[in-house]
Design a protein around this motif. Sequence first.
Motif, PDB file in Angstrom:
ATOM      1  N   GLU A  21     -21.588 -35.626  -3.295  1.00 58.24           N
ATOM      2  CA  GLU A  21     -22.932 -35.950  -3.037  1.00 58.24           C
ATOM      3  C   GLU A  21     -23.770 -34.612  -2.360  1.00 58.24           C
ATOM      4  N   ALA A  22     -22.996 -33.610  -1.678  1.00 57.39           N
ATOM      5  CA  ALA A  22     -23.583 -32.361  -1.067  1.00 57.39           C
ATOM      6  C   ALA A  22     -24.221 -31.670  -2.175  1.00 57.39           C
ATOM      7  N   LYS A  23     -23.927 -31.789  -3.465  1.00 59.75           N
ATOM      8  CA  LYS A  23     -24.406 -30.925  -4.665  1.00 59.75           C
ATOM      9  C   LYS A  23     -25.402 -31.930  -5.606  1.00 59.75           C
ATOM     10  N   HIS A  24     -25.625 -33.259  -4.918  1.00 58.43           N
ATOM     11  CA  HIS A  24     -26.354 -34.169  -5.914  1.00 58.43           C
ATOM     12  C   HIS A  24     -25.869 -34.519  -7.114  1.00 58.43           C
ATOM     13  N   ILE A  25     -24.729 -34.847  -7.160  1.00 61.30           N
ATOM     14  CA  ILE A  25     -23.886 -35.036  -8.244  1.00 61.30           C
ATOM     15  C   ILE A  25     -23.362 -36.272  -8.421  1.00 61.30           C
TER      16      ILE A  25
ATOM     17  N   THR B 138     -20.733 -27.403 -11.401  1.00 56.12           N
ATOM     18  CA  THR B 138     -21.810 -28.400 -11.695  1.00 56.12           C
ATOM     19  C   THR B 138     -22.939 -28.118 -10.520  1.00 56.12           C
ATOM     20  N   ALA B 139     -24.029 -27.671 -10.881  1.00 56.65           N
ATOM     21  CA  ALA B 139     -25.099 -27.519  -9.762  1.00 56.65           C
ATOM     22  C   ALA B 139     -25.747 -28.848  -9.412  1.00 56.65           C
ATOM     23  N   ALA B 140     -25.931 -29.683 -10.367  1.00 55.09           N
ATOM     24  CA  ALA B 140     -26.514 -31.074 -10.291  1.00 55.09           C
ATOM     25  C   ALA B 140     -26.472 -31.781 -11.579  1.00 55.09           C
ATOM     26  N   GLY B 141     -26.000 -33.241 -11.415  1.00 58.19           N
ATOM     27  CA  GLY B 141     -25.897 -33.931 -12.596  1.00 58.19           C
ATOM     28  C   GLY B 141     -24.929 -34.983 -12.489  1.00 58.19           C
ATOM     29  N   THR B 142     -24.068 -35.048 -13.443  1.00 60.74           N
ATOM     30  CA  THR B 142     -23.166 -36.200 -13.416  1.00 60.74           C
ATOM     31  C   THR B 142     -21.691 -35.477 -13.854  1.00 60.74           C
ATOM     32  N   VAL B 143     -20.729 -36.070 -13.255  1.00 65.32           N
ATOM     33  CA  VAL B 143     -19.249 -36.016 -13.642  1.00 65.32           C
ATOM     34  C   VAL B 143     -18.514 -37.434 -13.978  1.00 65.32           C
ATOM     35  N   ILE B 144     -18.312 -37.573 -15.258  1.00 64.96           N
ATOM     36  CA  ILE B 144     -17.655 -38.837 -15.703  1.00 64.96           C
ATOM     37  C   ILE B 144     -16.147 -38.699 -15.922  1.00 64.96           C
ATOM     38  N   VAL B 145     -15.393 -39.742 -15.396  1.00 63.01           N
ATOM     39  CA  VAL B 145     -14.109 -40.065 -15.629  1.00 63.01           C
ATOM     40  C   VAL B 145     -13.718 -41.154 -16.586  1.00 63.01           C
ATOM     41  N   ALA B 146     -13.314 -40.847 -17.694  1.00 60.73           N
ATOM     42  CA  ALA B 146     -12.977 -41.957 -18.668  1.00 60.73           C
ATOM     43  C   ALA B 146     -11.479 -41.885 -18.919  1.00 60.73           C
ATOM     44  N   ALA B 147     -11.034 -43.240 -19.542  1.00 62.18           N
ATOM     45  CA  ALA B 147      -9.713 -43.386 -19.860  1.00 62.18           C
ATOM     46  C   ALA B 147      -9.682 -44.433 -21.142  1.00 62.18           C
ATOM     47  N   SER B 148      -9.090 -44.157 -22.316  1.00 62.95           N
ATOM     48  CA  SER B 148      -8.956 -45.248 -23.435  1.00 62.95           C
ATOM     49  C   SER B 148      -7.786 -44.885 -24.000  1.00 62.95           C
TER      50      SER B 148
END
Length: 866
Positions: free
Chosen positions: A735-739, A773-783
């Motif tokens: 949140e500190a980096k708007h992610i 990552t300066a800003a955006g999203t980080v996705i954790v996925a499993a399948s």
Amino acid sequence: MTSNVSTNFLDVISNSPYPVALLDTQLCYITVSQKWKTDFKVGNDFAGKCHPEVFRIEGKEWILDYHQVLGGANRKSEYDLLIFPNGLVHAVRWEMQPWNTISGEIGGVLLYMELAVKKEEREAHADRMLTIYRESNEVARVGAWEVDLIKNEIYWSPVVKQLHGVPSDYVPNLTSGISFFKEGENRDKILNAFVTAVEKGESYSLDLELVTVTGAEMWVRVKGNTERINGRCVRIYGTFQDIQLQKLAQIQLENSELKYRSIIENSLYAFMQTIPEKQITDANQAAMDMFGYTIEELRGMGRGILLDEDDPAMDEFLETRRRVGKASAELTGFRKGGERFPCHISSSIYSDTQGNKINSMIIIDITERQEAEKKIRMSEEQFRGAFEYSAIGMALFNIDGQCKRANQSLCDMLGYTKDELMDIRFIDITFPDDIPRNMELLDELIAGSRDSYHMEKRYLHKSGRPVWVLLGVSILRETNGQPVQLISQIQDITKIKEAEQAMAISEEKYRKIFENTQDIYYRTDQNGIITEISPSIEKYYGDKRENIIGNPAIDFYYFKEDRDRIVDALRQDCSVIDFEVKLKTKNSELRYASVNARLIIEDGQVLGSEGSIRDITFRKIQENELTSLNTELKALNTHREKLLSIVGHDLRNPVAASLKLAELAMMDVEHATKDDLLEYISRMQAGLQNANELLEDLLRWAKNQFDSLDFNPVMIEDVQMQVLTCLKRLRPMAEAKHIELIEQIEEGFKMCADRDMLDTIIRNLVSNAIKFTAAGTVIVAASRRGNDILFSISDTGIGMPESIVSQLWKKSSHYTTYGTMGEKGTGLGLELCLDFVKKHRGRIWAESNPGLGSKFNFTIPINKLS
């Protein structure tokens, strides 16, 4: 425009006794004859005026005639009422035709205009106009030609004949006229154009190569027009112009431009042209690849978008370029994704043909060079450490044998200080009897017949006593093969030699009784059958000599390949020295042995072989143990240094920061508000939490390195919940980096894994994703994927080039760098992830592109782990 008009042509017009004016393509006056000035009362005030604005024809829009003449046609009128500038109207007759520039292009209109007079005078004027036209064409090397298809006659003007190199009485025909054009493409073009003109009435203008009567090649411009009657072509006529000089200049210019563009476009270096201090006007493909922009994006950009204006070297670079006109410097560049990179820029300012200032820049990405320089420095430091602290003596000598550098071990061995050794040649401290052999080997090394040599020799101690050493010498050469210096490794074997000498005395003393007690003497016939062997074989082999004699020697080799090697060596050199083989005892136990042997040859016939065998099993075991211990010791030292570095820097910093915050809170406790104290405490909590996570990583890493970390796979009933718990701890950092942290794991997903290790892997990979990552999203996925469970952590960060991705999983690289907000890593995270994934018998890899983010994947087999 006057620069494209022949001076002679201007003189002819100006001095003509007839009313003639030379107009440019805008129908403005270039020059007029004196007769023109007199007849039309224009004086000398005509320059720059437009002819249709000065003279008008009553009731006629004669501007259309001018445009047709500029297109190549001739126009005339026998009688028109012309309105003069003073308003008076006079009857005039006029003729217009195009005139050609030096380069062969239509440069404007040649205008003849006279007051209406009698027919005889008009005809005389016409003749004189024709003379002027011919003279002007003579100057411009333009001739006329005509083919009368009714009479089947061809006319060439004198200029055309001059261009072909034929005499003035030459009578051309269609076949001979075509044959003057250079065979091949040129002849085909003129033939096709002529046929098309006859059949369809199409005009043509071609630049072709002509071969004159003398064999000289020249460029000419051929123009043709048609005259048709009742739809049938009856006449083709046109002009023939010498364009050799301008064509050669054009070809040379085109070739020069082609070479220039080829060099620029195929250059490995980035090339740009700019308007100084304004914008980029051109760039090659290497520049687009380097900065990540298209050519359309680059055009119009300013310098500050691509280069760091705050770089300290920028001001000096710009000042030098302003003062000298060119400059070079190492500056900092920005790629499209924001990545900074070091680059070397050479810039030069020049003026183009229009006098505009142009800045030409060559830019080289020196990232790899700086990395290489860093590696060289590290290599030099490692060499210095290995050299200075080696347990054996090491020294560097120049080719003349002068000592240039020595370590402390060599100084202790020979009794000299380092400074004293600098003034000594190795030959000065070599035992005299050992000099010839040493020099022989050294000469072979310098000559290149051998890469290195080893020998036992004696040095003289400073006290004068001999010191036996095992000397190994290699040579360092330039890239051209020129020898630079000698690298010597010197091991003190004095005690060994003393033992060998004592052994020799002992063997001589007891030879007749024990027949070489320590070594085994043997002899075989030509078929490899043992015919004699010393009694010492009993201790070595475990059987009496009489039971061994008569057996094939091959039966005593542990590996048949050793027997084949020693036989091949004896056949080639007739003897072997210190040939290491593996033998076996009566009970098939392995024994390492050193064999000295020779062939027994009499009268050119091989009768058998003889030699001695020395048991070196104990020495080999010690060597193997020593090698293993050295490897373990190096690993322990590396681990210790890494732990000390991280504990001393990365762990101490957050703890020290938290202590400082506590100190500030205590000092301000009476005046601080509750919110202030909460701010202090939250920041202390964040710092201590980071320190705690780092400490946990350190402990796990240390335990893993020393194989003391337990591996406890269990059934994790809710993988989604475990991942959400891990992400919850990382959410403040994101949140500190708007992610935005996103998990994509189906509810109720379960698997078998070590819970703590899985948590550590995901936490480290997500932390790294947030870090870069300066800003955006980080996705954790499993399948599920086949027999594996595939986890992926993807981000929208700055990404990495392939050169960095390939280094991530090499433990020797310890790659780490700063995040988008200057976050510092330890280099342990990915190493832990790699080790923990391997413990699960899985695989881990990364996918990334600069500016497009990264994706880290790892798999864990579905089958239950044990």
